[in-house]
Motif scaffolding. Structure first.
Motif, short mmCIF file in Angstrom:
data_model
loop_
_atom_site.label_atom_id
_atom_site.label_comp_id
_atom_site.label_asym_id
_atom_site.label_seq_id
_atom_site.Cartn_x
_atom_site.Cartn_y
_atom_site.Cartn_z
N SER A 2 -19.43 -14.44 -32.42
CA SER A 2 -17.31 -15.23 -32.28
C SER A 2 -17.30 -15.14 -31.47
O SER A 2 -17.89 -15.18 -30.34
CB SER A 2 -16.29 -13.53 -32.25
N THR A 4 -15.59 -17.68 -27.65
CA THR A 4 -15.42 -16.85 -27.19
C THR A 4 -13.71 -18.34 -26.59
O THR A 4 -14.41 -19.44 -26.31
CB THR A 4 -16.52 -16.37 -25.66
N ASP A 6 -10.84 -18.33 -23.39
CA ASP A 6 -9.99 -18.52 -22.20
C ASP A 6 -8.45 -18.49 -22.82
O ASP A 6 -8.09 -19.06 -23.69
CB ASP A 6 -9.62 -19.55 -21.02
N ASN A 60 -13.20 -14.08 -29.67
CA ASN A 60 -13.12 -13.30 -28.09
C ASN A 60 -11.99 -13.66 -27.00
O ASN A 60 -12.51 -14.89 -27.66
CB ASN A 60 -14.87 -13.29 -27.30
N GLN A 62 -10.81 -14.86 -24.18
CA GLN A 62 -11.54 -14.28 -22.67
C GLN A 62 -9.58 -14.25 -21.51
O GLN A 62 -9.53 -15.34 -21.05
CB GLN A 62 -12.51 -15.19 -21.41
N LEU A 111 -13.36 -9.41 -21.65
CA LEU A 111 -12.81 -10.25 -23.34
C LEU A 111 -12.56 -8.99 -23.97
O LEU A 111 -12.33 -7.77 -23.91
CB LEU A 111 -14.53 -10.84 -23.64
N GLY A 113 -12.01 -8.39 -27.64
CA GLY A 113 -12.80 -9.30 -29.65
C GLY A 113 -11.54 -8.88 -30.39
O GLY A 113 -11.45 -7.58 -29.87
N HIS A 279 -20.68 -10.65 -27.00
CA HIS A 279 -19.76 -11.17 -26.09
C HIS A 279 -21.14 -12.11 -25.68
O HIS A 279 -19.90 -12.82 -24.38
CB HIS A 279 -19.32 -10.09 -25.61
#
Length: 316
Positions: A2, A4, A6, A60, A62, A111, A113, A279
């Motif tokens: 997946s 990632t 922010d 994900n 963050q 993180l 998810g 991740h």
């Protein structure tokens, strides 16, 4: 694997903010990931969040939150799957539908998810306030209080959401009251929810005076290995460290945990590998090496035996 992003990027695509029934509602719509609605309510010692999302694909997100360790976190999945991965401690805490966990961790970087569709509730309780709900007269409660004040990680794992907990959650978000009375009721319902969760936790722990020293010994061994599962271990060294022989170690560990020492370590390593695959940007070979496999094909075979899929499929 997946993607990632922010959280600040998702928050940038906020399309609406409003007050609805005393909750602050924020609606976000990311052009690449989809729709995410958040409802929040801040009380004196308690912060309540409800997240509902319909995403185009799993993602994900963050976060970096200064002061995360100032709160005890109660995370609840009402629909869909989610998982938290704490970057520095490498702790993974996953949830499936109608499950919850209670977590205290003095770390800021993590993180989350999310699957494509999810509804979850996150309740933060001020650490000092949470500790004030505990007492030293009961063994389990005093030990939990001590751990929190000493900044030790507390994570007893995923638990089943009971009907009483679901009713308490319903009352939190659907109270017919308003204003200060509504806030008073919601705070009482959060305390009810915490009491139900702590009851589940305490019911699984016998007071020390009722537990044999033999059982305590093997729980200490379990904790020792769980904290050092990436290290190399031998039965001889573990037995020597805890003042027993190898036969007692093997027999007692299986009796208490229905698995062998090395199967336990293997399971922990493969679960850790799965989180790394989901991740991080590490390759399958790098992750296999991280969890102790010299040859990638041996890692792939072990991973498929446990999870039913090849590790490479999580990278696609």
């Amino acid at each position: 694997m997946s993607p990632t992003i922010d959280f600040k990027e998702f928050d940038y695509f906020t399309i609406q903010k409003r007050e609805v029934n005393d909750f602050h509602e924020t609606i976000r719509h990311h052009p690449d990931f989809g729709h995410w609605r958040e409802r929040t309510l801040n009380l004196k010692h308690i912060h309540i969040y409800e997240h509902r999302a319909e995403l185009v694909k799993p993602v994900n997100v963050q976060y970096e939150e200064v002061g995360l360790g100032q709160y005890v976190h109660h995370c609840i999945s009402l629909e869909g799957n989610m998982g938290a991965y704490f970057i520095n401690t490498k702790l993974s805490a996953n949830l499936t539908r109608h499950r919850y966990h209670t977590l205290y961790i003095p770390e800021n970087d993590y993180l989350l998810g999310f699957g494509k569709v999810f509804t979850n509730v996150h309740i933060e309780i001020d650490r000092d306030h949470f500790a004030s709900l505990l007492c030293d007269s009961e063994q389990w409660s005093g030990e939990l209080r001590k751990r929190i004040f000493e900044n030790e990680i507390f994570y007893p794992g995923e638990c089943i959401l009971s009907p009483d907990m679901i009713h308490a959650l319903h009352d939190i978000f659907n109270s017919p009251l308003s204003g200060s009375l509504k806030r008073l009721l919601i705070e009482a319902k959060v305390h009810e929810l915490v009491a139900l969760q702590l009851h589940t936790f305490s019911a699984g722990i016998k007071p020390a005076k009722q537990r044999s020293s033999h059982r305590d010994l093997f729980y200490s061994i379990y904790d020792y290995l769980a904290a050092r599962f990436l290290e190399e271990h031998s039965l001889k060294d573990i037995a020597r460290n805890f003042g027993i022989n190898e036969f007692v170690l093997k027999k007692g560990f299986r009796e208490n945990f229905q698995t062998t020492v090395f199967d336990f370590l293997l399971s922990k390593r493969l679960e850790h590998a799965r989180e790394q695959l989901l991740h991080t940007d590490l390759t399958v070979q790098e992750i296999g090496s991280l969890v102790g496999y010299k040859y990638p094909n041996h890692f792939s075979a072990a991973f498929k035996k446990k999870f039913g899929i090849l590790p490479s499929s999580l990278k696609k």
